[in-house]
Design a protein around this motif. Sequence first.
Motif, PDB file in Angstrom:
ATOM      1  N   LEU A   1       0.872  -1.216  -0.079  1.00  0.00           N
ATOM      2  CA  LEU A   1      -0.161  -0.161  -0.036  1.00  0.00           C
ATOM      3  C   LEU A   1       0.916   1.306   0.131  1.00  0.00           C
ATOM      4  O   LEU A   1       0.528   2.269  -0.698  1.00  0.00           O
ATOM      5  CB  LEU A   1      -0.807  -0.069   1.187  1.00  0.00           C
ATOM      6  N   ARG A   2       2.105   1.332   0.849  1.00  0.00           N
ATOM      7  CA  ARG A   2       2.703   2.457   0.997  1.00  0.00           C
ATOM      8  C   ARG A   2       3.252   2.711  -0.728  1.00  0.00           C
ATOM      9  O   ARG A   2       3.730   3.878  -0.955  1.00  0.00           O
ATOM     10  CB  ARG A   2       3.795   2.336   1.890  1.00  0.00           C
ATOM     11  N   ALA A   3       3.886   1.778  -1.238  1.00  0.00           N
ATOM     12  CA  ALA A   3       4.419   1.962  -2.660  1.00  0.00           C
ATOM     13  C   ALA A   3       3.513   2.486  -3.578  1.00  0.00           C
ATOM     14  O   ALA A   3       3.811   3.074  -4.565  1.00  0.00           O
ATOM     15  CB  ALA A   3       5.032   0.532  -3.061  1.00  0.00           C
ATOM     16  N   ARG A   4       2.399   2.052  -3.427  1.00  0.00           N
ATOM     17  CA  ARG A   4       1.150   2.615  -4.510  1.00  0.00           C
ATOM     18  C   ARG A   4       0.340   3.867  -4.076  1.00  0.00           C
ATOM     19  O   ARG A   4       0.024   4.493  -4.732  1.00  0.00           O
ATOM     20  CB  ARG A   4       0.021   1.644  -4.664  1.00  0.00           C
ATOM     21  N   TYR A   5       0.371   4.073  -2.758  1.00  0.00           N
ATOM     22  CA  TYR A   5      -0.773   5.133  -2.295  1.00  0.00           C
ATOM     23  C   TYR A   5       0.243   6.032  -1.489  1.00  0.00           C
ATOM     24  O   TYR A   5      -0.554   6.835  -0.490  1.00  0.00           O
ATOM     25  CB  TYR A   5      -1.734   4.628  -1.599  1.00  0.00           C
ATOM     26  N   ALA A   6       1.412   6.266  -1.403  1.00  0.00           N
ATOM     27  CA  ALA A   6       2.220   7.368  -0.782  1.00  0.00           C
ATOM     28  C   ALA A   6       1.616   8.745  -0.825  1.00  0.00           C
ATOM     29  O   ALA A   6       1.354   9.076  -1.901  1.00  0.00           O
ATOM     30  CB  ALA A   6       3.614   7.349  -0.886  1.00  0.00           C
ATOM     31  N   GLY A   7       1.406   9.310   0.262  1.00  0.00           N
ATOM     32  CA  GLY A   7       0.735  10.792   0.164  1.00  0.00           C
ATOM     33  C   GLY A   7      -0.685  10.850   0.074  1.00  0.00           C
ATOM     34  O   GLY A   7      -1.259  12.121   0.511  1.00  0.00           O
ATOM     35  N   SER A   8      -1.339   9.996  -0.413  1.00  0.00           N
ATOM     36  CA  SER A   8      -2.858   9.930  -0.929  1.00  0.00           C
ATOM     37  C   SER A   8      -3.515   8.931   0.067  1.00  0.00           C
ATOM     38  O   SER A   8      -5.026   9.033   0.377  1.00  0.00           O
ATOM     39  CB  SER A   8      -3.006   9.803  -2.061  1.00  0.00           C
ATOM     40  N   MET A   9      -2.932   8.269   0.786  1.00  0.00           N
ATOM     41  CA  MET A   9      -3.657   7.460   1.872  1.00  0.00           C
ATOM     42  C   MET A   9      -3.109   7.569   3.468  1.00  0.00           C
ATOM     43  O   MET A   9      -2.093   7.725   3.707  1.00  0.00           O
ATOM     44  CB  MET A   9      -3.482   5.773   1.666  1.00  0.00           C
TER      45      MET A   9
END
Length: 165
Positions: free
Chosen positions: A141-149
């Motif tokens: 999740l951190r790899a794909r949604y950094a900054g938005s999650m």
Amino acid sequence: MCRLPFTTNIENMLRNEISQALKSAMKAKKPECVSTLRLILAAIKDRDISLRSSSDFDGISDEEIMKVLQTMVKQRQESIKMYHQGNRPELAKKEAEEIGIIQDFLPEQLNDEEIGKIVNDAIKELGAENLKDMGRLMLHLRARYAGSMDFGKASAALKEKLGGA
């Protein structure tokens, strides 16, 4: 609010955008923007200094800058709660204005429903079955949604889904 209307995907572009926004705010005589942008740049510089390990270090990445900004937003949200409890609405209002300025530099945040759907999809995609898979899922999740999650919410959703499995 204070952000310039252009963006590109060059590394460390976020730092440059914040610096340019500061210059524009100074020219436009927006003291609330100037002070908040200076706070942002100071926090970024603090992180640069704490992570500096070699002489060729160019500063933290845009992803790290987003983490700094998210931390600043969370700190101000906590301050707002305390100011409301202390019956200081004028200070809570100032913190809320700062949050708005900081969030201008962050991608739009996912809501709880979107986070839930993404968590379900990640569980299916990675074949996660129990809480032992938490670390792997969070990295994904951190790899794909950094900054938005909000990863605190994502972690809670994962625990809820995997805890019952």
